[in-house]
Design a protein around this motif. Sequence first.
Motif, mmCIF file in Angstrom:
data_model
loop_
_atom_site.group_PDB
_atom_site.id
_atom_site.type_symbol
_atom_site.label_atom_id
_atom_site.label_comp_id
_atom_site.label_asym_id
_atom_site.label_seq_id
_atom_site.Cartn_x
_atom_site.Cartn_y
_atom_site.Cartn_z
ATOM 1 N N HIS A 15 0.865 -1.188 0.000
ATOM 2 C CA HIS A 15 0.000 0.000 0.000
ATOM 3 C C HIS A 15 0.888 1.219 0.000
ATOM 4 O O HIS A 15 1.880 1.273 0.741
ATOM 5 N N SER A 16 0.515 2.226 -0.805
ATOM 6 C CA SER A 16 1.214 3.509 -0.711
ATOM 7 C C SER A 16 0.143 4.595 -0.707
ATOM 8 O O SER A 16 -1.059 4.272 -0.782
ATOM 9 N N ALA A 17 0.558 5.869 -0.668
ATOM 10 C CA ALA A 17 -0.427 6.960 -0.628
ATOM 11 C C ALA A 17 -1.322 6.905 -1.870
ATOM 12 O O ALA A 17 -2.469 7.353 -1.841
ATOM 13 N N SER A 18 -0.805 6.333 -2.975
ATOM 14 C CA SER A 18 -1.648 6.267 -4.176
ATOM 15 C C SER A 18 -2.448 4.970 -4.284
ATOM 16 O O SER A 18 -2.992 4.673 -5.333
ATOM 17 N N GLY A 19 -2.501 4.200 -3.231
ATOM 18 C CA GLY A 19 -3.350 3.002 -3.239
ATOM 19 C C GLY A 19 -2.547 1.711 -3.243
ATOM 20 O O GLY A 19 -1.371 1.690 -2.910
ATOM 21 N N LYS A 20 -3.245 0.647 -3.670
ATOM 22 C CA LYS A 20 -2.608 -0.684 -3.661
ATOM 23 C C LYS A 20 -1.746 -0.850 -4.906
ATOM 24 O O LYS A 20 -2.102 -0.339 -5.972
ATOM 25 N N ALA A 21 -0.644 -1.593 -4.774
ATOM 26 C CA ALA A 21 0.189 -1.850 -5.948
ATOM 27 C C ALA A 21 0.905 -3.175 -5.759
ATOM 28 O O ALA A 21 0.971 -3.707 -4.652
ATOM 29 N N GLU A 22 1.415 -3.701 -6.847
ATOM 30 C CA GLU A 22 2.238 -4.911 -6.750
ATOM 31 C C GLU A 22 3.429 -4.772 -7.680
ATOM 32 O O GLU A 22 3.368 -4.040 -8.675
ATOM 33 N N ILE A 23 4.486 -5.430 -7.330
ATOM 34 C CA ILE A 23 5.718 -5.261 -8.079
ATOM 35 C C ILE A 23 6.457 -6.594 -8.118
ATOM 36 O O ILE A 23 6.420 -7.351 -7.149
ATOM 37 N N LYS A 24 7.087 -6.863 -9.260
ATOM 38 C CA LYS A 24 7.771 -8.163 -9.392
ATOM 39 C C LYS A 24 9.277 -7.965 -9.242
ATOM 40 O O LYS A 24 9.837 -6.992 -9.744
ATOM 41 N N ALA A 25 9.905 -8.888 -8.529
ATOM 42 C CA ALA A 25 11.359 -8.809 -8.359
ATOM 43 C C ALA A 25 11.971 -10.147 -8.731
ATOM 44 O O ALA A 25 11.384 -11.192 -8.479
ATOM 45 N N ASP A 26 13.147 -10.116 -9.337
ATOM 46 C CA ASP A 26 13.878 -11.371 -9.519
ATOM 47 C C ASP A 26 14.338 -11.853 -8.141
ATOM 48 O O ASP A 26 14.314 -13.034 -7.849
ATOM 49 N N LEU A 27 14.782 -10.871 -7.336
ATOM 50 C CA LEU A 27 15.253 -11.204 -5.990
ATOM 51 C C LEU A 27 14.708 -10.173 -5.004
ATOM 52 O O LEU A 27 14.768 -8.967 -5.269
ATOM 53 N N PHE A 28 14.147 -10.657 -3.899
ATOM 54 C CA PHE A 28 13.602 -9.756 -2.881
ATOM 55 C C PHE A 28 14.486 -9.810 -1.631
ATOM 56 O O PHE A 28 14.838 -10.890 -1.159
ATOM 57 N N ILE A 29 14.848 -8.617 -1.117
ATOM 58 C CA ILE A 29 15.681 -8.548 0.084
ATOM 59 C C ILE A 29 14.873 -7.896 1.197
ATOM 60 O O ILE A 29 14.420 -6.754 1.047
ATOM 61 N N ALA A 30 14.716 -8.604 2.310
ATOM 62 C CA ALA A 30 14.026 -8.028 3.470
ATOM 63 C C ALA A 30 15.081 -7.436 4.399
ATOM 64 O O ALA A 30 15.774 -8.169 5.094
#
Length: 392
Positions: free
Chosen positions: A148-163
Amino acid sequence: MTENKIIIAGAGLVGTSLALSLKRTELTIQILENHLPEIITQSHHNTRPISLSYGSVRTLKAIGVWDELEKFACPILSVHVSEKGKFGFTTFSATEQKVPALGYVVPFSQLQSALYHQTAAQKNITFTAIESIEKIKCQANGAIIYFHSASGKAEIKADLFIAADGTHSTCRNLLGIAHSEKNEGDIAQIYQLQLSENHNHTAYERFTKLGVLAVLPLFEKNKMQLVWTITPTVAKKIADWSDDTVLKFLQDSFEGRLDIMAAQKSAQFPLKITLAEKQVTESAVLLGNSAHTIYPVAAQGFNLGLRDVTILTDTIIEALKNKKNINDLSVLKKYEERAKKNQEAIFFITNKLTPLFDLPLIGGLRGLGLLSIDLINPLKNKLAKRTMGVAK
Ligand SMILES: Cc1cc2nc3c(=O)[nH]c(=O)nc-3n(C[C@H](O)[C@H](O)[C@H](O)COP(=O)(O)OP(=O)(O)OC[C@H]3O[C@@H](n4cnc5c(N)ncnc54)[C@H](O)[C@@H]3O)c2cc1C
């Protein structure tokens, strides 16, 4: 849906360090942060200093932030480790080790700000202000992050995700990675110390019956910072101590080694140790405090996170050279295996396993002595043997 190579959750010290460290790969990197822009403005109120090991400074030079930091840095030329009531002490000095300094102390705010601004200046790195991460779907060929951001819901694809979202990592939970936690109610109390003389760039660590006193030299030559780690029982005992009683305790504890004129409490932090059950999963890595949080008594948390950053960067570069996918689980597991070796030696010492450190020199490697651990090979080997249970 946008295509991205690497998504990092968290623009703290570790998230930004990784982004900068990966800049030579020219991978596209997007950082999601839920405290933008406050992390930059707020960090200026965080006046606590942070001590950087010799190895960390080398990394910060390589990623291009040291030039900005050097003007605020206080070199540590020697470290003095001792135990009240016990004969003897251990010192490490830069001269002995033939290095310009064993480590440096810099203001946390300047470090965070230098990392942020250097990251923001890179063409291949972008920041996205978000409100929350809602879901992470990880598969062998990539991850989808729903936020969620100020402009609403979104999704994004990553080859690699780092937490890299810190001790209370939401991402660790969303990835379904369990963690162990040791919370005994210990506290780190931070004091600013005023000395009647020059600190001579010496850091001190003093083990007392009322906790561990870790004292770092600051840029102003008659000022030092004390991190006093105490148990809940000690906290209760000293709760109604006056400023004068605290001062007297500190003066007595250092038995004339430090001429402390005044001690002013500036902050206090609850302490806990956390350790993720695993640090990698399909197309995702936990990095920094989200993977492991240790006590600040040894001033090692960020130093350890930065070492993980270097190991991960090297592993990714190696994979790219060998034409392997950066999210290949065998690549990520190789990273985890390499990182754990270094982490285990540090955990072992910081997790209060003091009875194992009877040897005076090994004992000296506790805490601030660790600043020089990467410089003292024979001792490091001894320590490694002891860690593996094969010491004679
Ligand atoms: C009193 C004290 C003294 C210390 N002294 C030293 C020292 O001298 N030397 C040393 O090496 N270490 C020291 N440390 C440890 C060091 O501060 C930490 O190890 C380091 O800050 C961890 O960095 P990090 O980036 O992993 O986590 P953090 O600094 O916690 O950063 C996490 C980031 O993620 C963001 N975030 C959180 N949740 C989300 C989400 N859901 N989505 C997006 N973003 C999110 C946060 O806003 C933050 O910007 C000390 C710690 C304490 C408490």
